[in-house]
Design an enzyme around this catalytic site. Structure first.
Site, mmCIF file in Angstrom:
data_model
loop_
_atom_site.group_PDB
_atom_site.id
_atom_site.type_symbol
_atom_site.label_atom_id
_atom_site.label_comp_id
_atom_site.label_asym_id
_atom_site.label_seq_id
_atom_site.Cartn_x
_atom_site.Cartn_y
_atom_site.Cartn_z
ATOM 1 N N GLU A 94 -54.365 102.767 -92.022
ATOM 2 C CA GLU A 94 -53.322 101.833 -92.458
ATOM 3 C C GLU A 94 -53.487 101.505 -93.933
ATOM 4 O O GLU A 94 -54.612 101.424 -94.436
ATOM 5 C CB GLU A 94 -53.341 100.515 -91.663
ATOM 6 C CG GLU A 94 -52.584 100.566 -90.349
ATOM 7 C CD GLU A 94 -53.450 101.080 -89.222
ATOM 8 O OE1 GLU A 94 -52.889 101.454 -88.179
ATOM 9 O OE2 GLU A 94 -54.672 101.112 -89.391
ATOM 10 N N THR A 95 -52.365 101.331 -94.595
ATOM 11 C CA THR A 95 -52.325 100.796 -95.949
ATOM 12 C C THR A 95 -51.587 99.461 -95.884
ATOM 13 O O THR A 95 -50.498 99.370 -95.308
ATOM 14 C CB THR A 95 -51.593 101.750 -96.909
ATOM 15 O OG1 THR A 95 -52.301 102.993 -96.955
ATOM 16 C CG2 THR A 95 -51.508 101.171 -98.309
#
Length: 262
Positions: free
Chosen positions: A12-13
């Site tokens: 995830e970013t």
């Protein structure tokens, strides 16, 4: 944002944003927060929220004792608890699921390892929970390496939307589920999410909102010491509250700081 997340190619970013023109990352206490895998935006992500809080607490020197994040899952809260950052997340409950409809997926994920229970959680976007038998060793769980392509193929045409697969085992000294100090984990887990471009999530906070709900019923307790298995791995303190919220606490270390040129 999605293109940057794809370029980062992490599970995830996270994107923090100010909600008002006069907000400041170093002093405000409420922010907007969104999460993207390499292929999709997700409704809830725990470890990227810990990372966001760590950035504000440790890098921006934000003095707030509690941070509030406006997200697709509503308001989430992050607090300092000694060396830990504790998240206040919604509980996500499961229902028993028919194994036959997912027999191919179960074979891909677990192989010949016996399965004790199979559940489904709709509220996080679709998590399947596979509980292996209690005599399954930590080494066996850590050795699971399902092929992402085979997982995707095995769920074509199935009834439910799927975000990921949680594989979990009840902890005990006998099956090797202990930390380096010899303390027994209540449960350990893996999380695989190829449907969102994540072959294996290193430490997934949102999956523990599902696991907390499940194991509370199975173990008759509400506070847990848990470990997520992965190449990096991580220990978590998890508490299911009476108000339907889950406290998930873990440590964060900032290892990289830089500038993205767009």
């Amino acid at each position: 944002q999605q293109k940057i997340a794809a370029e980062m190619n992490l599970s995830e970013t996270a994107y923090l944003r100010r909600l008002h023109a006069d907000d400041n990352f170093s002093s405000s206490s409420t922010f907007g927060l969104r999460w993207f895998t390499p292929t999709k935006e997700v409704a809830l992500c725990g470890h990227a929220t810990v990372a966001s809080a760590a950035t504000l607490f440790y890098m921006m020197k934000n003095p707030s004792s509690q941070l509030t994040f406006q997200t697709l899952s509503g308001q989430l809260f992050a607090r300092r608890e000694g060396d830990f950052i504790s998240l206040d997340l919604p509980e996500n409950t499961t229902l028993a699921q028919d194994k036959e409809a997912y027999s191919q997926l179960l074979q891909v994920v677990a192989g010949t390892t016996p399965i004790r229970d199979f559940q489904y959680c709709r509220s996080v976007g679709g998590d399947l929970l596979i509980r292996l038998t209690d005599d399954t060793t930590r080494q066996t769980l850590e050795g699971l390496r399902p092929d992402p392509g085979a997982m995707l193929a095995a769920t074509q045409g199935t009834e439910h939307a799927i975000r990921g697969v949680i594989v979990t085992v009840k902890g005990s000294p006998e099956n090797g589920c202990v930390d380096k100090h010899g303390v027994t984990y209540d449960f350990i887990s893996h999380f695989f999410a190829p449907w969102y471009g994540v072959a294996e999530d290193p430490v997934c906070g949102s999956s523990h909102t599902v696991l907390a709900s499940y194991w509370a019923k199975e173990l008759g307790k509400t506070e847990f010491y848990a470990h997520q298995c992965s190449a990096r791995g991580g220990d978590l303190k998890v508490r299911l509250r009476e108000d339907g919220r889950v406290d998930v606490a873990g440590k964060a270390t900032v290892v990289l700081q830089g500038v993205i040129r767009i």
